[in-house]
Structure formats: structure tokens, C-alpha cells
Design a protein around this motif. Structure first.
Motif, PDB file in Angstrom:
ATOM      1  N   UNK A  67       0.795  -1.232   0.000  1.00 44.03           N
ATOM      2  CA  UNK A  67       0.000   0.000   0.000  1.00 44.03           C
ATOM      3  C   UNK A  67       0.823   1.276   0.000  1.00 44.03           C
ATOM      4  N   UNK A  68       1.940   1.292   0.716  1.00 43.31           N
ATOM      5  CA  UNK A  68       2.599   2.574   0.961  1.00 43.31           C
ATOM      6  C   UNK A  68       3.611   2.956  -0.106  1.00 43.31           C
ATOM      7  N   UNK A 125       9.706   7.807   2.842  1.00 44.94           N
ATOM      8  CA  UNK A 125       8.927   7.383   1.666  1.00 44.94           C
ATOM      9  C   UNK A 125       9.680   7.715   0.379  1.00 44.94           C
ATOM     10  N   UNK A 126      10.670   8.579   0.504  1.00 47.22           N
ATOM     11  CA  UNK A 126      11.309   9.195  -0.659  1.00 47.22           C
ATOM     12  C   UNK A 126      11.901   8.212  -1.677  1.00 47.22           C
ATOM     13  N   UNK A 127      12.670   7.221  -1.254  1.00 47.52           N
ATOM     14  CA  UNK A 127      13.245   6.321  -2.264  1.00 47.52           C
ATOM     15  C   UNK A 127      12.194   5.687  -3.182  1.00 47.52           C
ATOM     16  N   UNK A 128      11.042   5.359  -2.622  1.00 49.58           N
ATOM     17  CA  UNK A 128       9.978   4.781  -3.445  1.00 49.58           C
ATOM     18  C   UNK A 128       9.539   5.740  -4.547  1.00 49.58           C
ATOM     19  N   UNK A 129       9.284   6.992  -4.154  1.00 46.41           N
ATOM     20  CA  UNK A 129       8.911   8.007  -5.147  1.00 46.41           C
ATOM     21  C   UNK A 129      10.002   8.143  -6.210  1.00 46.41           C
ATOM     22  N   UNK A 130      11.255   8.174  -5.758  1.00 46.56           N
ATOM     23  CA  UNK A 130      12.359   8.381  -6.687  1.00 46.56           C
ATOM     24  C   UNK A 130      12.421   7.274  -7.728  1.00 46.56           C
ATOM     25  N   UNK A 151       0.964   7.657 -11.416  1.00 46.81           N
ATOM     26  CA  UNK A 151       2.135   6.921 -10.940  1.00 46.81           C
ATOM     27  C   UNK A 151       2.479   7.264  -9.497  1.00 46.81           C
ATOM     28  N   UNK A 152       2.501   8.547  -9.167  1.00 45.34           N
ATOM     29  CA  UNK A 152       2.856   8.878  -7.780  1.00 45.34           C
ATOM     30  C   UNK A 152       1.719   8.555  -6.829  1.00 45.34           C
ATOM     31  N   UNK A 153       0.521   8.348  -7.398  1.00 40.61           N
ATOM     32  CA  UNK A 153      -0.614   7.936  -6.575  1.00 40.61           C
ATOM     33  C   UNK A 153      -0.375   6.619  -5.861  1.00 40.61           C
ATOM     34  N   UNK A 154       0.618   5.885  -6.295  1.00 38.45           N
ATOM     35  CA  UNK A 154       0.954   4.627  -5.645  1.00 38.45           C
ATOM     36  C   UNK A 154       1.901   4.788  -4.480  1.00 38.45           C
ATOM     37  N   UNK A 155       2.057   6.018  -3.992  1.00 36.03           N
ATOM     38  CA  UNK A 155       2.988   6.260  -2.893  1.00 36.03           C
ATOM     39  C   UNK A 155       2.347   7.128  -1.822  1.00 36.03           C
ATOM     40  N   UNK A 156       2.519   6.718  -0.589  1.00 34.87           N
ATOM     41  CA  UNK A 156       2.026   7.511   0.530  1.00 34.87           C
ATOM     42  C   UNK A 156       3.166   8.316   1.133  1.00 34.87           C
TER      43      UNK A 156
ATOM     44  N   UNK B 707      -7.479   1.936   6.790  1.00 33.36           N
ATOM     45  CA  UNK B 707      -7.205   3.212   7.436  1.00 33.36           C
ATOM     46  C   UNK B 707      -6.613   4.090   6.348  1.00 33.36           C
ATOM     47  N   UNK B 708      -7.413   5.010   5.850  1.00 36.50           N
ATOM     48  CA  UNK B 708      -7.081   5.658   4.575  1.00 36.50           C
ATOM     49  C   UNK B 708      -6.348   6.975   4.748  1.00 36.50           C
ATOM     50  N   UNK B 709      -5.094   6.975   4.389  1.00 42.35           N
ATOM     51  CA  UNK B 709      -4.320   8.207   4.439  1.00 42.35           C
ATOM     52  C   UNK B 709      -4.574   9.022   3.165  1.00 42.35           C
ATOM     53  N   UNK B 710      -4.374  10.333   3.254  1.00 39.35           N
ATOM     54  CA  UNK B 710      -4.523  11.141   2.033  1.00 39.35           C
ATOM     55  C   UNK B 710      -3.491  10.733   0.986  1.00 39.35           C
ATOM     56  N   UNK B 711      -3.915  10.771  -0.256  1.00 39.31           N
ATOM     57  CA  UNK B 711      -3.056  10.452  -1.396  1.00 39.31           C
ATOM     58  C   UNK B 711      -2.891  11.707  -2.252  1.00 39.31           C
TER      59      UNK B 711
END
Lengths: 190, 790, 286
Positions: A67-68, A125-130, A151-156, B707-711
Motif C-alpha cells: 500500500x505505501x 517514503x522518498x526512495x519509493x517516489x524516486x 504513478x505517484x498515486x501509488x505512494x504515501x 485506514x485511509x491516508x490522504x493520497x
């Protein structure tokens, strides 16, 4: 079939081939341009293999559910969740992690644009975005805002609120000049 | 003595110094630590909300190859005391004398022994050669639970026939405090208008992307216990661990590593943080523990659940005569952190308004749920939700524009410093040091172009579209004491180390604190290294919580930096055999005026060892502690424009303005990042996040799918308008702002949604305003929506 | 959380895979993309003894199409299908549905057939399979058989697959018309749908020649509201009767409550989404 479950055990005799069910397998892959041969427990997650066997701790684990996005790496140049892959599945694959982005002293343009646009705070979270954005930047297809958001929607991210990340992404992908006049390489002009 | 500050880093929007390392993947977070010989811990956690453990059998777990030890409650009882968060539970004398709060001390056993009180409570600890093996072992531990009645709702817990949450407690009250000023009864009797409402803040989980973790190791040679942790309060952890483990504090070192977000969840002590060092001591091996996401959501501390029964009394002009609020807070299974959050709610309830008569009654109820603790805003979001919603209802009742109503009641800048007549959390008279709330409203009106917005709202309504605007005004008393310190030293290399007890979890201390230090000492910023939160580098500290670090650590650094500058020049004077005013510090080099003579800091340090007669200044180290005389009160006004799609219940954020006042900004980029980040967390609570239990007390939202965080696509381009009023409470003039952004959004968005749905007479009483919730409100509303959408 | 112990095997042919599935007493789970299975294993909600990886089997890695149908092998990823130009041109509702699945990073590994075999009631691919009357090819040591979508999907997380079966691929017939639409409602981009609809339609002038509708995320397997389909065939589609048909179709389902949405809300959403989807498909069918 061997059954040593200790992750830090010394390499055993050759494990059975991949075409036979086994709790251990030998794998051979390329990670950040280097050949890696290892014997891995079948259930070892790729994220743990990278972090704890290869000491590439730049890939982070935030949920182990996909998820994250913090664990995202490139497998054969495609962004995937390393927490949802087994190390054994990387046999014969090419893996790139965040440590493989910069070229020596020079940061990758995506890294540069994150720095220029305050795209990170805690950095977890940064490495994932990168990785996702680096793959996007390398894609022959030009990227528009819609695809970038997908694409970035897949990152929290829990720290930044995303605005800096969106700016950094736009800058790195040449989507729109930022208010400070980024060029397509992601470098911010003073 | 020559004057400092040639460089002027403070106030500059410098790119962050720590970024390159983090961007390259060079962050050193707790799970990155390689500790040879370490065992990994995993916890067996209660599967029941309330039960007796009638038997627990770990024998098969102990026999599993690779398992080093298994501890149960029986193994720990008698060896280790239960956890009591003494710091948080302490009642300041001023509050004790005036208010006599009831604050029950409810120690938490490190591992549940005979009773479990919430799902997720640690019941056993496994240590094994890997986390994988430890989790295998957890599945082999057999526990028999005898179910007991559980209560989850805080108001229900307070009723006479509610089941006992803790079997040995006399009732389900964790704390009680009541405070006020004036005569509310008389005020309500004389009021023209009385509004009585109930508003609820729901349960949140802070959810940093990095969960909690720590590692502990006892050195075999010097017996020192080193704990690496992503705690926000390393000195507090040390001060708790030392006596808990029967050690002198001199033999315990706590090091805060890179932290992947804290938001308060990593700012209190939890049982795992005592068990891991205990195990390392007991087993004679290093021990590591990394919480996983499921554990963090279920058994990492929760936050915010409060019910407010709030009444406002106003005169014919809408001026507030009185506020009465009966607050019920859900503390979870034990009163773990006392008045910290509830008193924050109490102290911040009346916000920026002049309220002559106040009566606030807070009860903290315990329930069979995960305990709650401070989370970004720490009681203020709940208070603001109640008050700002109530003000909105008052405005609707009186037919006054909500912004106008608020402005009529604002504390005016000429009234600063403003005493509310109440006591703050220190037990001292509550005083807001500075603020200009009318100016903030003016900025918001202009930023939104409120008149044009209202016109557009009307025009869209005619098309069947529903635009709404909402505001929420928040105060934040920041810079909590009692102190923070800084030790600044010139190292052997000539570089300057700044050590403080306030670590960073993403707030950019390595840059902002270096900016302060560089200016105070008068050196280039690139010679400065920040060490935040290593107890070996400074004897005392409090930590990074409560929007305090910039105020307290920042000013301590400023003080120590000034002292160090003087010491450097005096020491150099000894070496040069002259007086300090013949010397200057330019670009990090000591120069003698009108000569070519110069000396670097490295050479100076060595020279001091060789120069006789310099007993006073042989070391280039200064330590200074800053004790804030009062809180520094920051403020923010959130104004949001929403569109509500009545057919689907979807809420779109069309515009979001934050008018923000936090004194002098050290680094505007970092400051804005904090405001935006906090605001988006608030938006999460307003629209998405909701930790839920089912009727049996089983967590229903235990993954990030639920548990839904903002995206990214949820967040509009948030605009920040800034007002800066340097705080008179400290030399730097700074105020804290780490939490501020998270306080206003649920209230502002709820107000905006209600405004958008005014044609339907919808009243918003709680969040999150999910599409299903909005449709529920519309279905229940007074006017039949078919008439309006046709 | 870390997965429980298991053996891993990566056969090199379908034959080997089938032999492994039939020859062992041990519990074998087929691993394709892993995007559904790995979260389950990481939560220790399943304890298979063997993981059988089919993701690299060449026989299962093809996309083929002709005038009759599109055939997607079991190892083909969702991303690959959604970006395939022939799929986007000939089966646009399929591409659109896939683009609603999770996030690109998940679609880069997740397979079309994996999602079908998993049959989460909020998932998009089972819905498209039901909408297009897909046919699923299943094999085991006794032979290969083809199942219709309605025979394959039996209920939430339940399909006709037996423990020894291997899903070889799915065949999507050419859609019955040029008109199509796919909409789902989720709180955030990529979330599981609270509810969703798919429509394919062909038009004859200003009449609906043929139409198929699927409702999903409404509990259980995806639903074809055949009464609504019958009502639409042969008639005109306007704003007015689209809303009416949508409401009638929605009234026939009984979605349950969950922590994110009530059943009442789901029914409302289905009606609204279907109203929009019908009109959109109608436009596209022109």
C-alpha cells in the motif's frame, strides 16, 4: 532438501534447482549493475534481501502489504513493490534500487528536483517516489500531469503533504515549468 | 568585542543540508542498523478486547530452532515494574492547588499477566535469530482467554452499569478536571441566544510511514547500555530506563537515529521500549525490534477521540457571553499520559475569542481500546472542531455571516499580551504573548475573494452545484518548557558540533538549527554538524514534541552559540596575546584586525593545549539551557472552498488557504513544508481517516487499505499567507509550528460542507466526511433533496 | 509481517506445473503476480506448503487476438494488457477497467488471470469477464476444460478452481458493440471500489441494438442485471430513461454495509454510476 532456517547461516551446499520445490534456492541476479549470487530462503522477501543481505538499506519498508510504496524498486526497469516479491523471484533479473540512481557525485535529475522543491522531510517514503519517477523519466513516452499523478498515486507520504513532491515530479518530467523556471533536467535555476 | 551576525542565515530559505544523504538512500533509520549477533523480537498480542488469560503455553515456541527465548507476563512480573509515564502524569503544583484534578495512575504491565484490556496488548515476547523465525514462534504460543465484557464507547463507559474496563479499578474514570472563569450560569441566563450542540472528534492513528522500533545492546566490556531508537524523547527514555533496569543514568545512552516521521506517536514511552533493553540485558545479546504496520495501526498509540457537549451564550450582536463545554475523552485502556491532551483541549477551547465566562469540564474515560496519546495538535484539533463548529451554528442561528461573527469576538492585537483568566498547563496564568487575529481574517478574505466567492456560490447553486466556504481559527501555545539545551563545541577537526536533546523526525533540524548556530557563532553553515538526541552529548533534554523544538532548542542553540563566539575570541586573545576586541571571526577564521594574522579553529584548539596561562579557556565548548518564560502563541486561520457532489457524496477541495502566524521564520521553505504537511494530515482526518472497532472491540481498520491516508490527488494547491509577529518570549522571536497545520482542517472542511449543503439544512457533527457519510446526512436532512436536484 | 515458511518451485513448462499440482499431498498455491497472494501470506492468513510460480512460463505469457476474441495467458501482467494497442482499440472497456486497478506499480506485477482467480468482489477484472461473457481455460492432470464466466465465479473469493487446477488463460470475446463505459466509485484513486459498473453497447440509429451491463462491488460476484438489459434493448436511450433503468437495476441488488460505506449508499452509487455509464456508452456507440 536442506532446511537451515537461520538467515545468517553460512552458504550451504548448492540448493536444489528452481524447478524443484525447496525451502532454499540459489539465485543469480544483477543489483545496481553488480552481479549478485546468493542462497536465499524461499520465503525471504525481496525487500529484506536487499536491505539485510545486501545492506542496501535505502529501500524502506512501511507496510508489507503493497500500500505505501516505500519499498518500490525497479525490476527490469519497471517499478514494483519489493515487499510483495520474493528474493527468489529475482533470479536472472536486473534490480535497481535508490542507491543505483546517482552517478557517483552527480545526483539523478529526479533526486535534484526533490532537493530543489523540498520534496522530502523525513525521507522515509522518498526512495519509493524516486524509483517510480526515475522509471517514468526514462520512459520514451512523454509524461503528462495525469500520468504523473497516476504513478505517484501509488505512494504515501505522511510528512510533506505532497505539494513539494508534485512540483519536483513536474520539474523532473518536464511537465510544466515551475514558478522558478525549472528546466527539463530538474535543476532549479537560481 | 566585535559584533557577530555577518552571515544572516536565519530567515533564509536554504535548501536542506540533510537532503542529499537522504536522497541517495543514506538515511540511517532504526531498521537499517546492523547489529552483529542481534536477536529479533516479535510480540504476541491479545486477540481479545477484554479477557482473563487462563493459561499460556509457550513450550512449543521455545523449542523451535532459532528461538532464543520467550517471555510471558509471569516471567516479567516480579522482575520489572509496570510502566507509568511519570513525566506525563505529573500534575503541576499550580493546577493541583487550584483545580485538584483527578489523574489516576494506572500502571501498565510490560506483558499482560492475567488480564488483557485491549486487542493488541502485548502478551508475550519472542526473541529469535530472525523476525521470520520469531513470527513462526508466535504461532506456536497457545493462549486461553476467558472473555469478559468490554466497553468501547467513552460515554457508555461512564454509565453506572458499564462493565469495568480494568478489573481492579473502581470505575472507568481515568481523569477529571474542571476549570473556568466568571459566572456561566448568570451569563446563560442573561443571553439573547443560546446554542447547544454535540460535536465529536473521531479516533485517528498517527501513521508515520516508518513505524516504531528500537535496538539495545549492553557492551560486554564497559557494561554500558546503548539504545538506538526512533523516539522523539531520548532523554526521557534514558531517565525512565535507567531506574527501570536498576542502572545509573551514566551507564545508559539513548541515541535517536534518523526517524521516518513521529507526529507525537514516538514521543511517549511504551512497554516495548522497556522490554527490549530488558531482554538485551537478560540475554546478554543485542536485541532489535521493528514494529510492523499492522502492529502500528492496532497497537501503536491512537489519538483524538473526544465528545464535546458545547453551549454558547451570545448577546444580540453575536458577542460571546459564555462558553460551557462538557468533554468526554476516550483515553483507551488506561490513563497513560494524564492531562497532556485533555488539558490542551481545555486550554485551547476558547481559541482567539474574548469569552468572559467559561466552564469546561473534562472527563477522561477508559475503555477496552488502544490507549490514546498526543498526535499532531494533541487535543487542539478536538477543541477547535467543537468551538469552530459551534460558532458556525451560532452564526447560522443569528443570520450573521460566519466570518463576521468570528471577527466580532476576536481578541484584538492591542489587547496583547492577553490573559484569559484561566490557568495554562503549567498551572500559571494563561497568557497569549502576541497575535493579530483580525489581520489574519482580512488576509483570508482577500485571498479567497470572499464576495466574489459568495456570488459564484449562488450562481452555481442555480445550476444544481454546491459550493461552500468554511473557516476555522486556531491558536497554538507552543514552545513548551521546562527547558531544552544545547552543547556547542569545536571538534578536533575544527568543525563545530551542535548537540541538543531535540531530535528531528523530518522537521529539518540539521538545517534550521545549523542556521541559528551559524549566525550566533558567526561561522559559515557548512562547518556545522548537528547531533540531535544523543544523550551522551548533552546531559539533559526533553525532546521534540508539542511544537517546542525550534523555540526551546533553537534558543538554547542561539544562547550557546553566542557564548561560544565569545569564548573563541577570548581564547584566541590568550593565544595571540592581545585583547578580544582586537580580533574578529570571519568566515570561520579568527583574524586580527589590521594585520595578516589569522588562525583556524582547529589550530586554535590545539594552540590552547600548548599555550600556558589559558586555564579559563582551554576548551571551546559551551552549554546553555533555555527555559521559556511562557508559551509562544502561534495561530492559523484555515479557509477552504469545497464542492459537494450531492449525488455521490464526494467532497472536492477547490481552494485551500492557510493564513499562518508563527513569529519569525528561520527557514521559510521548511516552515511552509511543516504547515502543508500538517494541513494534509488534517485533511486526512476530515475526509478519510477513521480508526474503527467492531462491536466486540476487534480492529476493523488494521491495514492501509482500510485506514485511509490522504493520497496525492486529494490535495489541492494549498496557499499560505503569512503574518509574522516575533514572539516576545524568546530572543529569536520564533514560535513553534510543527503541529499547527493539523489543527484547523476538520473544522474548516466541516464548516465548508455545511455551508455547501445549507439548502438541505444538513448539520455536520463529526468527521470523516466520506461520500457515504455525506449521503447519509443528505438522506436525513430536513428538505427532500429530490426537489433541489431535479 | 513476514510470510510463513514454504517451498518455492518454478516449473519450466505447463506440463511440469500440472504434474506438481497433481502429484503432491501438500497444499500448493499458484503464484503469478503475487499482488493478491503476497499480502495474504505476509499477514499469515494462509499457510501453503508450496508456492508454484507460473509467472515466467512462456506458454502462459502471450496476448493473442483475432476477429473472435482476445486471449490473455495466465502470466500476462495487467500493465501489459492495458497498454497493448490492440486491446485499447478492440477491448477498450478492458483497458479502462485495468487502469482502475490499484496503482501502476501493482499492475506491473499483477496478472489479469490472477485477479480473476482471486475474485475479490470489489475487483474490476472479474466484472469485465462477466460483462464480456469471457471464457476461462482451466487445466489439470485429467485434461483441459473451458468455463463460462458465470460458471467460474461462485462468490466472494470463490471460483470453480479446485486445488489441483491451473488457470491457463482467459478469452474475451469481441465486445458486442462500439459503445462502452466503465466507472467505479472509490474514495481515493486506486482503492477497491465501493461499487462499479461496466457497459458495452451497440446502436442501430437511435435504438439500442444490444447491451450488456455489469454491476460489481455490491457483494458476492459481479452481477448482470438481465432485466435492465432486456428493458434497454430495442429502445431509445435518453437522460430520463437512463436514470430510470439505472435505478431499477440498482434496486435489484442488495449490497451490504461495511466500514466504509452502507449498503444504501452503494445502491445509490450504482444507480448514479450506471446512469452516467449508459449515456456514455450510448454516445460512444454512435
Amino acid at each position: 532438501m536442506s532446511d537451515p532456517r537461520n538467515m545468517s547461516a553460512a552458504p550451504q551446499a548448492t540448493a536444489p534447482p528452481l524447478s524443484e520445490p525447496s525451502a532454499w534456492h540459489d539465485i543469480s541476479c544483477v543489483v545496481n549493475g553488480h552481479e549478485v549470487d546468493a542462497q536465499v530462503e524461499s520465503r525471504l522477501l525481496l525487500s529484506d534481501f536487499l536491505r539485510h543481505r545486501l545492506a542496501l538499506t535505502g529501500t524502506h519498508v512501511g507496510c508489507e502489504q503493497g500500500s505505501c510504496g516505500a519499498c518500490t524498486v525497479l525490476i527490469d526497469r519497471v517499478p514494483v513493490r519489493s515487499c510483495l516479491m520474493l528474493a527468489v523471484q529475482c533470479d536472472g533479473r536486473d534490480v535497481v534500487t535508490v542507491e543505483g540512481l546517482a552517478a557517483g557525485d552527480d545526483l539523478h535529475p529526479v533526486q535534484e528536483s526533490f532537493r530543489a522543491h523540498h520534496g522530502l522531510q523525513c525521507g522515509f517514503c522518498t526512495p519509493g517516489f524516486l524509483m517510480t519517477l526515475a522509471a517514468l523519466a526514462d520512459d520514451a513516452e512523454p509524461c503528462d500531469e495525469e500520468r504523473m499523478l497516476d504513478e505517484i498515486g501509488g505512494h504515501l507520504c505522511r510528512c510533506t503533504g505532497y505539494l513539494g513532491i508534485r512540483e519536483a515530479a513536474r520539474c523532473a518530467l518536464g511537465i510544466a515549468a515551475g514558478p522558478d523556471g525549472c528546466d527539463h533536467t530538474g535543476v532549479r535555476h537560481e | 568585542m566585535s559584533e557577530p551576525r555577518p552571515t544572516g542565515y536565519v530567515g533564509a530559505a536554504l535548501p536542506r543540508l540533510e537532503d542529499e544523504r537522504l536522497l541517495r538512500g543514506g538515511g540511517r533509520y532504526i531498521d537499517d542498523l546492523d547489529l552483529p549477533g542481534a536477536v529479533d523480537a516479535a510480540f504476541l498480542r491479545s486477540t481479545q478486547a477484554h479477557a482473563r488469560i487462563t493459561s499460556i503455553d509457550a513450550s512449543r515456541a521455545r523449542e523451535l530452532p532459532g528461538v532464543v527465548a520467550v517471555y510471558t507476563g509471569a516471567d516479567i512480573a516480579g522482575r520489572m515494574d509496570p510502566l507509568v509515564n511519570t513525566e506525563e502524569l505529573r500534575i503541576p503544583p499550580g493546577l493541583e492547588a487550584e483545580l485538584k484534578p483527578l489523574v489516576r495512575v494506572q500502571p501498565m504491565p510490560l506483558l499482560a499477566d492475567d488480564e488483557v484490556n485491549y486487542v493488541g496488548q502485548p502478551v508475550a515476547m519472542v526473541l529469535a535469530e530472525s523476525r521470520y523465525l520469531a513470527e513462526d514462534a508466535l504461532e506456536l504460543i497457545e493462549v486461553d482467554y476467558e472473555l469478559l465484557p468490554a466497553v468501547l464507547d467513552p460515554e457508555e463507559a461512564l454509565t453506572a452499569d458499564a462493565p469495568r474496563v480494568l478489573l481492579d479499578a473502581e470505575d472507568n474514570v481515568g481523569l477529571r478536571v474542571r476549570h473556568g472563569v466568571g459566572d456561566v450560569e448568570a451569563a446563560f441566563a442573561a443571553a439573547e441566544v443560546v446554542v447547544s450542540e454535540t460535536f465529536t472528534s473521531h479516533r485517528y492513528v498517527p501513521s508515520p510511514i516508518e513505524p516504531r522500533g528500537l535496538a539495545a545492546r549492553v557492551d560486554p566490556f564497559d557494561d554500558q547500555l546503548t539504545v538506538w531508537s526512533n523516539t522523539q524523547t531520548p532523554h526521557r527514555m534514558r531517565d525512565h530506563l535507567a531506574p527501570a533496569l536498576g542502572r545509573s543514568p551514566d551507564t545508559v545512552r539513548v541515541i535517536s537515529v534518523d526517524v521516518g516521521g513521529g507526529f507525537g506517536q514516538k514521543g511517549i514511552l511504551v512497554v516495548e521500549e522497556i522490554l527490549i533493553p530488558f531482554a538485551a540485558t537478560d540475554l546478554g545479546r543485542p536485541v532489535r525490534w521493528m514494529e510492523d504496520r499492522n502492529e502500528n495501526l492496532v497497537a501503536g498509540s491512537h489519538a483524538r477521540e473526544q465528545v464535546h457537549h458545547i453551549d454558547l451564550a451570545a448577546d444580540a450582536d453575536g458577542r460571546l457571553l459564555a462558553v460551557r463545554d462538557r468533554i468526554v475523552a476516550n483515553l483507551g485502556s488506561r490513563n497513560m499520559v494524564g492531562l497532556v491532551v485533555p488539558y490542551n483541549s481545555l486550554a485551547h477551547l476558547c481559541g482567539p475569542y474574548v469569552v468572559p465566562n467559561v466552564d469546561i469540564d473534562v472527563t477522561g474515560a477508559i475503555t477496552n481500546t488502544m490507549f490514546t496519546s498526543p498526535y499532531r495538535g494533541a487535543g487542539r484539533p478536538e477543541a477547535v472542531f467543537a468551538m469552530e463548529r459551534a460558532m458556525e451554528r451560532l452564526a447560522a442561528r443569528m443570520g450573521i455571516d460566519p466570518a463576521d461573527l468570528r471577527e466580532r469576538n476576536l481578541i484584538r492585537p492591542e489587547q496583547m499580551p492577553y490573559r484569559t483568566g484561566m490557568l495554562d498547563r503549567r498551572g500559571l496564568p494563561q497568557e497569549f504573548d502576541s497575535g493579530d487575529y483580525p489581520a489574519m481574517f482580512e488576509r483570508a478574505r482577500v485571498a479567497l475573494d470572499l464576495p466574489a466567492l459568495r456570488e459564484r456560490q449562488e450562481a452555481l447553486l442555480a445550476e444544481g452545484r454546491h459550493l461552500g466556504v468554511g473557516m476555522a481559527m486556531c491558536l497554538e501555545m507552543t514552545g513548551l518548557g521546562p527547558f531544552e539545551g544545547a552543547t556547542i563545541s569545536v571538534r578536533t577537526s575544527g568543525r563545530i558540533q551542535v548537540a541538543t536533546g531535540a531530535p528531528s523526525q523530518g522537521q529539518g533540524h540539521a538545517t534550521t538549527f545549523a542556521q541559528i548556530a551559524a549566525d550566533a557563532i558567526g561561522v559559515p553553515i557548512d562547518v556545522i554538524d548537528l547531533v540531535g538526541g544523543d544523550t551522551a552529548t548533552i546531559p539533559y533534554g526533553v525532546g521534540t514534541i508539542a511544537s517546542r523544538a525550534l523555540v526551546t532548542a533553537g534558543n538554547a542553540i542561539h544562547q550557546a552559540g553566542g557564548l561560544l563566539r565569545r569564548r573563541i575570541l577570548e581564547a584566541a586573545a590568550t593565544v595571540f596575546d592581545t585583547t578580544a576586541d582586537e580580533l574578529g571571526l570571519v568566515d570561520g577564521v579568527i583574524v586580527r584586525h589590521a594585520t595578516d594574522a589569522a588562525m583556524g579553529l582547529r589550530e586554535l584548539l590545539l594552540a590552547l593545549a600548548l599555550t600556558p596561562g589559558g586555564a579559563d579557556s582551554d576548551g571551546l565548548v559551551e552549554t546553555s539551557y533555555f527555559q521559556p518564560p511562557n508559551y509562544a502563541t502561534a495561530s492559523s486561520l484555515h479557509a477552504v472552498v469545497v464542492e459537494v457532489h450531492t449525488a455521490t457524496g464526494r467532497v472536492d477541495l477547490r481552494d485551500y488557504v492557510v493564513v499562518h502566524e508563527a513569529g519569525r521564520l528561520v527557514n521559510p521553505t521548511v516552515a511552509h513544508g511543516q504547515v502543508i504537511g500538517g494541513t494534509v494530515q488534517g485533511i486526512g482526518g476530515a475526509l478519510l481517516e477513521h480508526f474503527q472497532y467492531d462491536a466486540a472491540g476487534q480492529p476493523a481498520t488494521s491495514t492501509f487499505m482500510d485506514y485511509m491516508l490522504p493520497t496525492p490527488e486529494i490535495v489541492p494547491d494549498i496557499r499560505i499567507e503569512e503574518i509574522s509577529l516575533p514572539s516576545p518570549t524568546n530572543a529569536l522571536g520564533v514560535k513553534g509550528l510543527g503541529e499547527g497545520g493539523a489543527i484547523g482542517p476538520p473544522a474548516a472542511i466541516a464548516n465548508a460542507v455545511e455551508d455547501a449543503l445549507r439548502p438541505y439544512g444538513v448539520v455536520v457533527r463529526s468527521c470523516p466526511l466520506t461520500p457515504s457519510a455525506i449521503r447519509h446526512l443528505l438522506r436525513g436532512a430536513a428538505i427532500d433533496q429530490e426537489e433541489v436536484t431535479a | 509481517m513476514k510470510p510463513p515458511p514454504f517451498d518455492y518451485v518454478r516449473p519450466t513448462t505447463v506440463r511440469e506445473a500440472v504434474d506438481l499440482l497433481s502429484s503432491t499431498e501438500r497444499e500448493v498455491k499458484v503464484l503469478a503476480g503475487g499482488q493478491s497472494l503476497m499480502p495474504v501470506l505476509n499477514m499469515r492468513m494462509a499457510h501453503p506448503e508450496v508456492l508454484l510460480d507460473i509467472s515466467r512460463l512462456p506458454e502462459l505469457s502471450t496476448i493473442e487476438y483475432d476477429d473472435g476474441a482476445l486471449r490473455v495467458g495466465a502470466a500476462v501482467t495487467q500493465s501489459r494488457v492495458a497498454t497493448d494497442p490492440a486491446v485499447r482499440a478492440g477491448w477498450p472497456v478492458l483497458a479502462a477497467a485495468i487502469e482502475n486497478i490499484g496503482h501502476p506499480q501493482l499492475r506491473n506485477r499483477g496478472t489479469v488471470c490472477g485477479s480473476l482467480a482471486h475474485n475479490d468482489s470489489a475487483a474490476e477484472l472479474p466484472a469485465v469477464a462477466v460483462l464480456l461473457d469471457a471464457r476461462l481455460s482451466v487445466t489439470n492432470s485429467t485434461g483441459t476444460r473451458t468455463l463460462s464466466a458465470s460458471d467460474f465465479f461462485l462468490g466472494t473469493f470463490t471460483t470453480a478452481l479446485e486445488p489441483e487446477d491451473l488457470l491457463l488463460g482467459v478469452e474475451f470475446p469481441r465486445p458486442l458493440g462500439r459503445g462502452w463505459s466503465f466507472h467505479e466509485f472509490a474514495q481515493r484513486r486506486g482503492d477497491f471500489a465501493s461499487a462499479g459498473v461496466g457497459v458495452v453497447m451497440s446502436r442501430d440509429g437511435d435504438r439500442v441494438a444490444d447491451v450488456a451491463v455489469v454491476l460489481f462491488g455490491v457483494g458476492g460476484s459481479p452481477v448482470r442485471p438481465t432485466e435492465a438489459e432486456n428493458d434497454l434493448r430495442g429502445g431509445e436511450l435518453t437522460a430520463g430513461n437512463a436514470a430510470a433503468v439505472a435505478t431499477t437495476a440498482a434496486a435489484a441488488i442488495e449490497p451490504g454495509d461495511d466500514i466504509h460505506a452502507t449498503g444504501v449508499f452503494r445502491r445509490e452509487i450504482v444507480a448514479e454510476l450506471l446512469r452516467i455509464a449508459l449515456l456514455e456508452a450510448w454516445e460512444r456507440a454512435a
